[in-house]
Design a protein around this motif. Structure first.
Motif, mmCIF file in Angstrom:
data_model
loop_
_atom_site.group_PDB
_atom_site.id
_atom_site.type_symbol
_atom_site.label_atom_id
_atom_site.label_comp_id
_atom_site.label_asym_id
_atom_site.label_seq_id
_atom_site.Cartn_x
_atom_site.Cartn_y
_atom_site.Cartn_z
ATOM 1 N N ASN A 38 0.821 -1.215 0.000
ATOM 2 C CA ASN A 38 0.000 0.000 0.000
ATOM 3 C C ASN A 38 0.858 1.268 0.000
ATOM 4 N N THR A 39 1.933 1.249 -0.786
ATOM 5 C CA THR A 39 2.832 2.406 -0.838
ATOM 6 C C THR A 39 2.812 3.112 -2.185
ATOM 7 N N LYS A 40 2.272 2.443 -3.229
ATOM 8 C CA LYS A 40 2.199 3.084 -4.540
ATOM 9 C C LYS A 40 1.170 2.388 -5.424
ATOM 10 N N LEU A 41 0.926 2.989 -6.566
ATOM 11 C CA LEU A 41 -0.075 2.489 -7.504
ATOM 12 C C LEU A 41 0.384 1.175 -8.135
ATOM 13 N N ASN A 42 -0.553 0.232 -8.247
ATOM 14 C CA ASN A 42 -0.341 -0.983 -9.030
ATOM 15 C C ASN A 42 -1.044 -0.768 -10.359
ATOM 16 N N SER A 43 -0.294 -0.391 -11.368
ATOM 17 C CA SER A 43 -0.881 -0.002 -12.650
ATOM 18 C C SER A 43 -1.611 -1.146 -13.331
ATOM 19 N N ASP A 44 -1.035 -2.340 -13.281
ATOM 20 C CA ASP A 44 -1.656 -3.480 -13.963
ATOM 21 C C ASP A 44 -3.029 -3.790 -13.376
ATOM 22 N N LYS A 45 -3.105 -3.862 -12.044
ATOM 23 C CA LYS A 45 -4.379 -4.171 -11.403
ATOM 24 C C LYS A 45 -5.374 -3.024 -11.549
ATOM 25 N N THR A 46 -4.863 -1.794 -11.579
ATOM 26 C CA THR A 46 -5.739 -0.650 -11.806
ATOM 27 C C THR A 46 -6.386 -0.744 -13.175
ATOM 28 N N ASN A 47 -5.618 -1.131 -14.173
ATOM 29 C CA ASN A 47 -6.161 -1.302 -15.526
ATOM 30 C C ASN A 47 -7.186 -2.432 -15.560
ATOM 31 N N GLU A 48 -6.906 -3.510 -14.829
ATOM 32 C CA GLU A 48 -7.851 -4.623 -14.774
ATOM 33 C C GLU A 48 -9.159 -4.204 -14.115
ATOM 34 N N LEU A 49 -9.069 -3.382 -13.074
ATOM 35 C CA LEU A 49 -10.285 -2.872 -12.442
ATOM 36 C C LEU A 49 -11.102 -2.034 -13.425
ATOM 37 N N GLY A 50 -10.400 -1.236 -14.219
ATOM 38 C CA GLY A 50 -11.081 -0.398 -15.194
ATOM 39 C C GLY A 50 -11.728 -1.187 -16.306
ATOM 40 N N ASP A 51 -11.171 -2.359 -16.600
ATOM 41 C CA ASP A 51 -11.692 -3.198 -17.685
ATOM 42 C C ASP A 51 -12.730 -4.203 -17.216
ATOM 43 N N LEU A 52 -13.051 -4.194 -15.937
ATOM 44 C CA LEU A 52 -13.970 -5.182 -15.383
ATOM 45 C C LEU A 52 -15.390 -4.946 -15.899
ATOM 46 N N THR A 53 -16.021 -5.999 -16.411
ATOM 47 C CA THR A 53 -17.393 -5.906 -16.912
ATOM 48 C C THR A 53 -18.194 -7.113 -16.456
ATOM 49 N N VAL A 54 -19.505 -7.013 -16.548
ATOM 50 C CA VAL A 54 -20.371 -8.132 -16.204
ATOM 51 C C VAL A 54 -20.088 -9.306 -17.120
ATOM 52 N N ILE A 55 -19.707 -9.033 -18.357
ATOM 53 C CA ILE A 55 -19.406 -10.112 -19.304
ATOM 54 C C ILE A 55 -18.180 -10.889 -18.857
ATOM 55 N N LYS A 56 -17.132 -10.184 -18.481
ATOM 56 C CA LYS A 56 -15.899 -10.843 -18.048
ATOM 57 C C LYS A 56 -16.153 -11.725 -16.825
ATOM 58 N N ILE A 57 -16.917 -11.223 -15.862
ATOM 59 C CA ILE A 57 -17.174 -12.000 -14.645
ATOM 60 C C ILE A 57 -18.072 -13.194 -14.952
#
Length: 235
Positions: A152-171
């Protein structure tokens, strides 16, 4: 635990799984309703909630599978549960399959055919259990838009992008793949000498066909289906 106690636990956990599947359907209906209304904020919120529901369902099914009647011995169940407590659900899934393949052949690691099959299952675990559980952890810790690193000291860019790409279809795809994984597991542990060999390729073929078909699914398509263009009225 006795065989009867394992069975009783399986029955109870099966009821939990059925309830969570109802919850899943309800969340999907809610998302579709907000898609129709073009309420992107509510779509995003409920998609994140669906991710939490999926991971909860995944863990519930894991306990259900571990306690499948006529499957693992009590000592094996304890090993799997201890692994989950010490290293998490992903490592527990891996141990589950290692123990299950031993039922097919104790020497499976030296058999090319079985090793290939085990590696195929490992990829499913990595893609549809490990990755979703990591996202779930971010969401559960309040990181809904911006994921942080483990410290919890800096941004995790990869996971942030995954959060942004999350959709009902993917889940939804995650969830469907999980069902196939459960079928393969049960065949493997309940009938390792017959059922697994007979059903494995059937289930794997169906899974691959589903994955190919689902690659074309998009939110744009879903929006078009849920938001039909009004018919023009004649003058």
């Amino acid at each position: 635990m006795t065989d009867q106690e394992i069975y009783d636990l399986y029955v109870l956990q099966s009821k939990n799984v059925r309830k969570l599947k109802k919850v899943e359907k309800s969340v999907i209906r809610t998302i579709n309703t907000y898609v129709k209304k073009k309420d992107e904020f509510q779509v995003e919120i409920n998609t994140k909630l669906y991710a939490l529901v999926y991971c909860t369902l995944s863990e519930a099914q894991f306990i259900q599978i571990v306690n499948t009647p006529n499957g693992f011995l009590y000592s094996e169940i304890q090993k799997i549960k201890n692994e989950k407590e010490r290293k998490g659900v992903v490592k527990a899934w891996e141990l589950l399959f290692d123990l299950a393949f031993e039922k097919v052949n104790p020497n499976w690691k030296n058999m090319d055919d079985l090793l290939i099959r085990r590696n195929e299952i490992q990829k499913i675990i990595d893609d549809y259990i490990k990755s979703p559980s990591e996202l779930r952890n971010k969401i559960a810790h309040g990181q809904w838009d911006f994921a942080l690193n483990r410290e919890n000291t800096k941004l995790n860019s990869d996971k942030t992008n995954e959060l942004g790409d999350l959709t009902v279809i993917k889940i939804t795809i995650w969830s469907k793949v999980h069902q196939y994984l459960g079928l393969i597991t049960r065949d493997l542990i309940q009938s390792p000498k017959v059922g697994f060999h007979n059903q494995y390729w059937l289930h794997l073929t169906e899974l691959n066909e589903f994955l190919i078909k689902s690659t074309s699914w998009t939110m744009t398509e879903r929006k078009d289906i849920l938001r039909p263009v009004p018919k023009k009225t004649s003058a």
